[in-house]
Design a protein around this motif. Sequence first.
Motif, PDB file in Angstrom:
ATOM      1  N   SER A  14       0.819  -1.203   0.000  1.00  0.00           N
ATOM      2  CA  SER A  14       0.000   0.000   0.000  1.00  0.00           C
ATOM      3  C   SER A  14       0.856   1.257   0.000  1.00  0.00           C
ATOM      4  CB  SER A  14      -0.895   0.015   1.247  1.00  0.00           C
ATOM      5  OG  SER A  14      -0.084   0.061   2.408  1.00  0.00           O
ATOM      6  N   CYS A  15       0.177   2.388  -0.173  1.00  0.00           N
ATOM      7  CA  CYS A  15       0.773   3.696   0.043  1.00  0.00           C
ATOM      8  C   CYS A  15       0.718   3.953   1.547  1.00  0.00           C
ATOM      9  CB  CYS A  15      -0.035   4.784  -0.659  1.00  0.00           C
ATOM     10  SG  CYS A  15      -0.130   4.630  -2.449  1.00  0.00           S
ATOM     11  N   ALA A  16       1.613   4.785   2.045  1.00  0.00           N
ATOM     12  CA  ALA A  16       1.607   5.092   3.476  1.00  0.00           C
ATOM     13  C   ALA A  16       2.261   6.444   3.719  1.00  0.00           C
ATOM     14  CB  ALA A  16       2.364   4.011   4.239  1.00  0.00           C
ATOM     15  N   SER A  17       1.931   7.025   4.853  1.00  0.00           N
ATOM     16  CA  SER A  17       2.653   8.221   5.280  1.00  0.00           C
ATOM     17  C   SER A  17       3.950   7.743   5.916  1.00  0.00           C
ATOM     18  CB  SER A  17       1.836   9.029   6.281  1.00  0.00           C
ATOM     19  OG  SER A  17       1.702   8.315   7.492  1.00  0.00           O
ATOM     20  N   SER A  18       4.980   8.537   5.836  1.00  0.00           N
ATOM     21  CA  SER A  18       6.284   8.108   6.351  1.00  0.00           C
ATOM     22  C   SER A  18       6.223   7.811   7.843  1.00  0.00           C
ATOM     23  CB  SER A  18       7.354   9.155   6.048  1.00  0.00           C
ATOM     24  OG  SER A  18       6.969  10.415   6.522  1.00  0.00           O
ATOM     25  N   GLY A  19       5.526   8.631   8.612  1.00  0.00           N
ATOM     26  CA  GLY A  19       5.445   8.407  10.055  1.00  0.00           C
ATOM     27  C   GLY A  19       4.800   7.077  10.395  1.00  0.00           C
ATOM     28  N   ALA A  20       3.634   6.822   9.803  1.00  0.00           N
ATOM     29  CA  ALA A  20       2.915   5.581  10.099  1.00  0.00           C
ATOM     30  C   ALA A  20       3.698   4.355   9.646  1.00  0.00           C
ATOM     31  CB  ALA A  20       1.540   5.611   9.430  1.00  0.00           C
TER      32      ALA A  20
END
Length: 140
Positions: free
Chosen positions: A67-73
Amino acid sequence: MRLISVSTLLLLLSGSGLALQIQCYQCEEMTHDCSTPDFVVNCTVNVQDMCQKEVLVKDDGVHYRKSCASSGACLISSSGYQQFCTGRLNSVCITCCNTPLCNGPRHKKRPPSSKSAAAAAAALPLAALPVGALLWSWLW
């Protein structure tokens, strides 16, 4: 005036979203590595800046979740599962990366042959010359 033109050009290029959007593979609980064009998605601009890959080893085989993700998560998830990434049954490995389609299959890197490395090195300055000359002419 030329500086304004260069600034405007760079703003248009960066403002188009192309530089700030990443593409990743996306699938849920697949028993095959879903790294085909059918599974490519555009991630949310300025929010999802990484690709995430989960590899789960279960009784019935290896399962993939991408998946795509935010860097923090993504970084929090991947660090939390390091102890479970053994490659054995019930293993969970989560990795994060930030280049287009980087959550696809790993490609074996081959050392470049001397001919192709020399050709690439010689071509690089020539390819960069027109853009550099164009920007230089606008500035002066």
